[in-house]
Design an enzyme around this catalytic site. Structure first.
Site, short mmCIF file in Angstrom:
data_model
loop_
_atom_site.label_atom_id
_atom_site.label_comp_id
_atom_site.label_asym_id
_atom_site.label_seq_id
_atom_site.Cartn_x
_atom_site.Cartn_y
_atom_site.Cartn_z
N CYS A 117 -46.36 15.73 -40.22
CA CYS A 117 -47.67 15.63 -39.58
C CYS A 117 -48.76 15.35 -40.62
O CYS A 117 -48.78 14.28 -41.21
CB CYS A 117 -47.96 16.89 -38.76
SG CYS A 117 -49.27 16.65 -37.54
N HIS A 220 -43.18 17.18 -35.26
CA HIS A 220 -42.86 18.48 -35.89
C HIS A 220 -41.40 18.88 -35.66
O HIS A 220 -41.11 19.64 -34.74
CB HIS A 220 -43.79 19.56 -35.32
CG HIS A 220 -45.17 19.52 -35.87
ND1 HIS A 220 -45.52 20.16 -37.05
CD2 HIS A 220 -46.29 18.91 -35.41
CE1 HIS A 220 -46.81 19.94 -37.30
NE2 HIS A 220 -47.30 19.19 -36.32
N GLU A 222 -39.70 20.97 -37.28
CA GLU A 222 -39.50 22.41 -37.50
C GLU A 222 -39.69 23.22 -36.21
O GLU A 222 -39.22 24.33 -36.10
CB GLU A 222 -40.42 22.93 -38.62
CG GLU A 222 -41.85 23.26 -38.24
CD GLU A 222 -42.74 22.04 -38.01
OE1 GLU A 222 -42.25 20.90 -38.14
OE2 GLU A 222 -43.93 22.25 -37.66
#
Ligand code: MN
Length: 248
Positions: A117, A220, A222
């Site tokens: 990001c 994202h 994660e």
């Protein structure tokens, strides 16, 4: 082989600064999801605090095997020669300055690097590219890039460039990803290429042509690695490259 050390850049929580006006009152923070994703992929996560001196940043980097640039706030447009758009959000010039040092050195030393990001955006800026400061007001787009759906839900599709790191990791030509950004890459940095795009043309992935493994993603992973194995593979690739660093 020892589990490689992956440095994760911290964000400054600015609440303390807002109250006291003293930089010493910011807190260094990294969302747990980044720590979990690196650890789950077999890496050893290490937090990189907001140190003030370039020499300290370089010393920290020296001790690491790979670098993960975490998400966060907007980047000071002065870094790419632009004035602030009215819709630019809070910027943190201290954090920009530190990440600039880390990225420049990491690229010079060919460190395995993953930018997520904001991490992808600052990577592009430090390497000589520019950003769209606010997608809704300055880019013609009919896609929601600041999703209202909760974190692990993929909201839009991206197309992957054949033969790119991202495409090889995914093993397919497109992916559905989450989206939590209002800024995006505008001009791609020299030596880099766009390897993922949303259907509206917004850049969702960049890679260096000059380095072994330097990857930026606008989404994202994660937040989704537990639900979707493809996102776990991105961290596994970073850890694998970091483990192999000393062999090269
Ligand atoms: Mn997006």
């Amino acid at each position: 082989m020892k589990s490689p050390l992956i440095g994760i850049t911290a964000n400054a929580l600015l609440e303390g600064l807002k109250e006291s006006g003293r930089r010493g009152d910011v807190e260094n923070a990294v969302p747990q999801a980044y720590v979990d994703a690196v650890e789950d992929a077999g890496g050893t996560p290490v937090l990189i605090p907001l140190v003030r001196n370039p020499s300290t940043a370089h010393r920290i980097l020296e001790s690491l095997d790979g670098l993960l640039l975490s998400g966060g706030g907007d980047i000071d447009p002065a870094l790419y020669g632009e004035e602030p758009d009215p819709n630019l959000k809070v910027v943190d010039v201290e954090k920009d300055k530190l990440e600039k040092e880390l990225i420049a050195r990491a690229l010079a030393k060919n460190y395995p690097l993953l930018g997520i990001c904001r991490g992808m955006q600052i990577l592009n800026v430090v390497a000589g590219g520019t950003l769209i400061q606010d997608i809704p007001s300055t880019a013609r787009s009919s896609i929601q890039h600041l999703q209202r759906a909760t974190a692990p839900v993929p909201i839009h599709r991206i197309t992957l460039k054949k033969g790119s790191h991202l495409q090889k990791i995914a093993g397919q030509a497109s992916l559905r990803v989450n989206s939590y950004h209002h800024q995006a890459v505008k001009k791609i940095a020299p030596g880099f290429e766009i390897t993922a795009t949303a259907p509206d043309g917004i850049v969702e992935g960049i890679e260096s042509r000059r380095h072994r493994f330097v990857l930026g993603v606008q989404f994202h992973p994660e937040m989704m690695f537990r639900e979707f194995p493809v996102f776990k593979k991105i961290f596994q690739k970073l850890v694998q490259e970091a483990a192999a660093k000393h062999a090269h």
